[in-house]
Motif scaffolding. Structure first.
Motif, mmCIF file in Angstrom:
data_model
loop_
_atom_site.group_PDB
_atom_site.id
_atom_site.type_symbol
_atom_site.label_atom_id
_atom_site.label_comp_id
_atom_site.label_asym_id
_atom_site.label_seq_id
_atom_site.Cartn_x
_atom_site.Cartn_y
_atom_site.Cartn_z
ATOM 1 N N LEU A 158 0.828 -1.205 0.000
ATOM 2 C CA LEU A 158 0.000 0.000 0.000
ATOM 3 C C LEU A 158 0.862 1.255 0.000
ATOM 4 N N GLY A 159 0.344 2.297 -0.653
ATOM 5 C CA GLY A 159 1.007 3.584 -0.656
ATOM 6 C C GLY A 159 0.612 4.425 0.538
ATOM 7 N N GLU A 160 1.009 5.678 0.521
ATOM 8 C CA GLU A 160 0.695 6.586 1.619
ATOM 9 C C GLU A 160 -0.813 6.817 1.689
ATOM 10 N N PRO A 161 -1.393 6.775 2.885
ATOM 11 C CA PRO A 161 -2.842 6.942 3.016
ATOM 12 C C PRO A 161 -3.297 8.358 2.671
ATOM 13 N N ILE A 162 -4.474 8.450 2.066
ATOM 14 C CA ILE A 162 -5.100 9.736 1.763
ATOM 15 C C ILE A 162 -6.292 9.875 2.699
ATOM 16 N N LEU A 163 -6.234 10.852 3.612
ATOM 17 C CA LEU A 163 -7.335 11.062 4.554
ATOM 18 C C LEU A 163 -8.458 11.810 3.850
ATOM 19 N N GLN A 164 -9.673 11.261 3.939
ATOM 20 C CA GLN A 164 -10.793 11.778 3.170
ATOM 21 C C GLN A 164 -11.951 12.195 4.077
ATOM 22 N N ASP A 165 -12.712 13.164 3.592
ATOM 23 C CA ASP A 165 -13.954 13.550 4.253
ATOM 24 C C ASP A 165 -14.982 12.459 3.993
ATOM 25 N N GLY A 166 -15.433 11.785 5.051
ATOM 26 C CA GLY A 166 -16.411 10.717 4.900
ATOM 27 C C GLY A 166 -17.827 11.204 4.708
ATOM 28 N N GLY A 167 -18.059 12.506 4.807
ATOM 29 C CA GLY A 167 -19.380 13.047 4.529
ATOM 30 C C GLY A 167 -20.322 13.105 5.711
ATOM 31 N N GLY A 168 -19.921 12.579 6.865
ATOM 32 C CA GLY A 168 -20.779 12.603 8.042
ATOM 33 C C GLY A 168 -20.102 11.888 9.194
ATOM 34 N N ALA A 169 -20.728 11.944 10.368
ATOM 35 C CA ALA A 169 -20.136 11.371 11.570
ATOM 36 C C ALA A 169 -20.136 9.854 11.524
ATOM 37 N N SER A 170 -18.978 9.268 11.780
ATOM 38 C CA SER A 170 -18.765 7.824 11.832
ATOM 39 C C SER A 170 -19.094 7.141 10.509
ATOM 40 N N PRO A 171 -18.256 7.371 9.472
ATOM 41 C CA PRO A 171 -18.455 6.699 8.174
ATOM 42 C C PRO A 171 -18.050 5.232 8.287
ATOM 43 N N TRP A 172 -18.974 4.451 8.743
ATOM 44 C CA TRP A 172 -18.731 3.108 9.260
ATOM 45 C C TRP A 172 -18.544 2.070 8.166
ATOM 46 N N PHE A 173 -19.392 2.114 7.134
ATOM 47 C CA PHE A 173 -19.457 1.000 6.185
ATOM 48 C C PHE A 173 -19.386 1.498 4.749
ATOM 49 N N PRO A 174 -18.236 1.380 4.066
ATOM 50 C CA PRO A 174 -18.172 1.657 2.630
ATOM 51 C C PRO A 174 -18.530 0.396 1.838
ATOM 52 N N LEU A 175 -19.367 0.535 0.803
ATOM 53 C CA LEU A 175 -19.825 -0.610 0.007
ATOM 54 C C LEU A 175 -19.922 -0.213 -1.456
ATOM 55 N N PHE A 176 -19.074 -0.804 -2.305
ATOM 56 C CA PHE A 176 -19.091 -0.473 -3.729
ATOM 57 C C PHE A 176 -20.331 -1.043 -4.411
ATOM 58 N N LEU A 177 -20.838 -0.277 -5.393
ATOM 59 C CA LEU A 177 -21.961 -0.745 -6.190
ATOM 60 C C LEU A 177 -21.507 -1.897 -7.085
ATOM 61 N N ASN A 178 -22.462 -2.693 -7.523
ATOM 62 C CA ASN A 178 -22.152 -3.852 -8.357
ATOM 63 C C ASN A 178 -21.863 -3.482 -9.807
ATOM 64 N N HIS A 179 -22.453 -2.366 -10.280
ATOM 65 C CA HIS A 179 -22.368 -2.037 -11.699
ATOM 66 C C HIS A 179 -21.734 -0.673 -11.974
ATOM 67 N N ARG A 180 -21.211 -0.023 -10.931
ATOM 68 C CA ARG A 180 -20.515 1.246 -11.115
ATOM 69 C C ARG A 180 -19.224 1.188 -10.311
ATOM 70 N N PRO A 181 -18.125 0.815 -10.943
ATOM 71 C CA PRO A 181 -16.902 0.537 -10.190
ATOM 72 C C PRO A 181 -16.282 1.726 -9.482
ATOM 73 N N ASN A 182 -16.722 2.951 -9.807
ATOM 74 C CA ASN A 182 -16.133 4.120 -9.147
ATOM 75 C C ASN A 182 -17.069 4.737 -8.111
ATOM 76 N N GLN A 183 -18.187 4.082 -7.803
ATOM 77 C CA GLN A 183 -19.115 4.639 -6.822
ATOM 78 C C GLN A 183 -19.380 3.638 -5.700
ATOM 79 N N PHE A 184 -19.534 4.180 -4.500
ATOM 80 C CA PHE A 184 -19.819 3.320 -3.357
ATOM 81 C C PHE A 184 -20.742 4.040 -2.379
ATOM 82 N N LEU A 185 -21.408 3.246 -1.578
ATOM 83 C CA LEU A 185 -22.286 3.755 -0.533
ATOM 84 C C LEU A 185 -21.506 3.872 0.768
ATOM 85 N N ILE A 186 -21.961 4.754 1.641
ATOM 86 C CA ILE A 186 -21.408 4.857 2.989
ATOM 87 C C ILE A 186 -22.568 4.813 3.978
#
Length: 439
Positions: free
Chosen positions: A262-290
């Protein structure tokens, strides 16, 4: 000196065989009539429970296979509580390789991972059990709890709730044997040295690894084991310890290099408090749910080619029962149209509809509340049954949900409007079970 890990694995194999002989169903029954579902008991002598799934979605226990490693027995190391549902504070502790040849599971008791061969009939044979490299010293258990596997490089990523070495790597050979690697990575920041990570997810193109978080520092707890989210600063002011609140750094994105490093981590804004569960869509490889445990909703996020994340608005669930909802786990139907969120604090699931880039509530709640035994209260003060991991069948017809504090694994049929109807149930160990995977 004897190889204790090999001895543990051998002992697990020896202990496992009688269990399989007693409980195994006729060969290929599950494959010809439906499918398979797996969970780990997370007991002190950890086991994988294998269920056969019928075409109608009902489940029947087929076998229990010892992992060769210990679970936590329900003890929650993140808040030092003796027995709680969701004691991992995480997800994806049981996963299958894409070709369904191997099953991997964590053993949080000693920070180890087990690998199994999956037979044509769905039955399991223990291959290996190895420790991740994070030593359990002076603690009741470890905290290994979430897995992601890159088949192209044979790399298994093991996330620990507690750092500083949140991520450890293992190599998986063609026979499923495990080899711990020296690399180690943290989800901490210079000013947050005791973060609690939740789960790890590999992007579909295997170029980025995303880590979700829940707390920026370890929580204390109330007598019933539920965490205390507010702490007093030196200036006497209270501050919320939920990650990404207010500092916009709750998602950690690692670039994946050749050979799985792995490379150096990129700290990201999760969009809200406690971004607990990231889940990629099945048919859009660049989009995921939080899914957000403290922001009480779900958002749609986009990952660009540089590893930068942009998040849409959080579509909140009904919080009439009190905040936070502790919405943690997500499952999505194969067509990406319905999203189900596990409302840990409320004891049920809610559903969202995804149309294009727009999320809306579908059914809230999506099923009746499942009562707990009365010994565990969620952060909102409600008695909770502790629903944790969920899994949707590949045909999108059925959803399966763990309710640890009710000792139940419940299966639902999924309706087009996002509602759920209970069709099957199985008794599971009290509080401890974690992880669901199937095919």
């Amino acid at each position: 000196m004897p190889d204790t890990e090999s001895m543990a694995m051998q002992s697990g194999q020896e202990m496992m065989q009688p269990v399989r002989a007693e409980m195994r169903e006729p060969a290929r029954m599950g494959m010809s009539q439906g499918g398979h579902l797996y969970t780990q008991t997370n007991e002190t002598h950890n086991c994988i429970i294998h269920y056969l799934r019928s075409p109608e979605g009902t489940i029947k226990e087929s076998e229990r296979s010892l992992t060769g490693g210990p679970g936590t027995g329900g003890y929650n190391p993140t808040v030092d509580a003796q027995s709680t549902p969701n004691d991992f504070e995480g997800a994806r502790s049981v996963i299958l390789s894409p070709d369904h040849r191997f099953l991997f599971t964590t053993n949080a008791g000693d920070n180890s991972v087990s690998s199994f061969a999956v037979g044509d009939d769905g039955g399991l044979t223990l291959i290996d059990a190895k420790r991740t490299g994070n030593v359990v010293s002076g603690a009741k258990t470890g905290s290994a709890k979430s897995l992601a596997y890159d088949e192209s490089t044979g790399t298994l990523y093991v996330l620990h709730a507690l750092g500083p070495d949140h991520l450890r790597l293992m190599s998986v050979d063609s026979e499923g044997r495990l080899a711990p690697r020296p690399e180690r990575y943290t989800a901490n920041t210079p000013d947050k040295s005791d973060r609690v990570a939740t789960m790890v997810m590999l992007s579909p193109d295997a170029k980025f690894l995303i880590v979700g978080t829940t707390f920026d520092e370890r929580a204390t707890h109330y007598p019933d084991g539920s965490p205390i989210l507010w702490k007093e600063r030196e200036d006497g002011q209270l501050h919320l310890i939920a990650s990404n609140a207010p500092d916009p750094d709750g998602l950690v994105v690692f670039p994946v290099n050749p050979h799985g490093t792995l490379g150096e981590p990129i700290l990201q804004d999760g969009g809200g408090a406690s971004p607990w569960f990231p889940l990629f869509l099945n048919h859009r490889p660049n989009q995921f749910l939080i899914g957000y445990a403290v922001e009480d909703g779900v958002s749609l996020a986009t990952l660009d080619s540089d590893g930068k994340v942009s998040t849409g608005p959080v579509v909140q669930a009904d919080t009439t029962n009190g905040r936070p909802t502790e919405l943690c786990w997500l499952s999505i139907t194969p067509d990406d149209r319905l999203v189900f969120g596990t409302m840990f604090g409320y004891g049920y699931l809610s559903s969202w509809r995804l149309e294009g880039n727009v999320l809306t509530i579908a059914k809230d709640p999506a099923c009746p509340r499942v009562p707990g035994d009365g010994t565990y209260r969620a952060l909102n003060g409600d008695v909770s049954s502790g629903p944790s991991d969920s899994w949707i069948s590949p045909n999108g017809d059925y959803l399966y949900q763990i309710y640890g504090n009710a000792s139940k694994l419940i299966g639902y049929s999924i309706s087009p409007d996002g509602s759920l109807e209970e069709i099957t149930s199985a008794e599971i160990p009290y509080n401890s079970p974690q992880g669901l995977a199937g095919f």
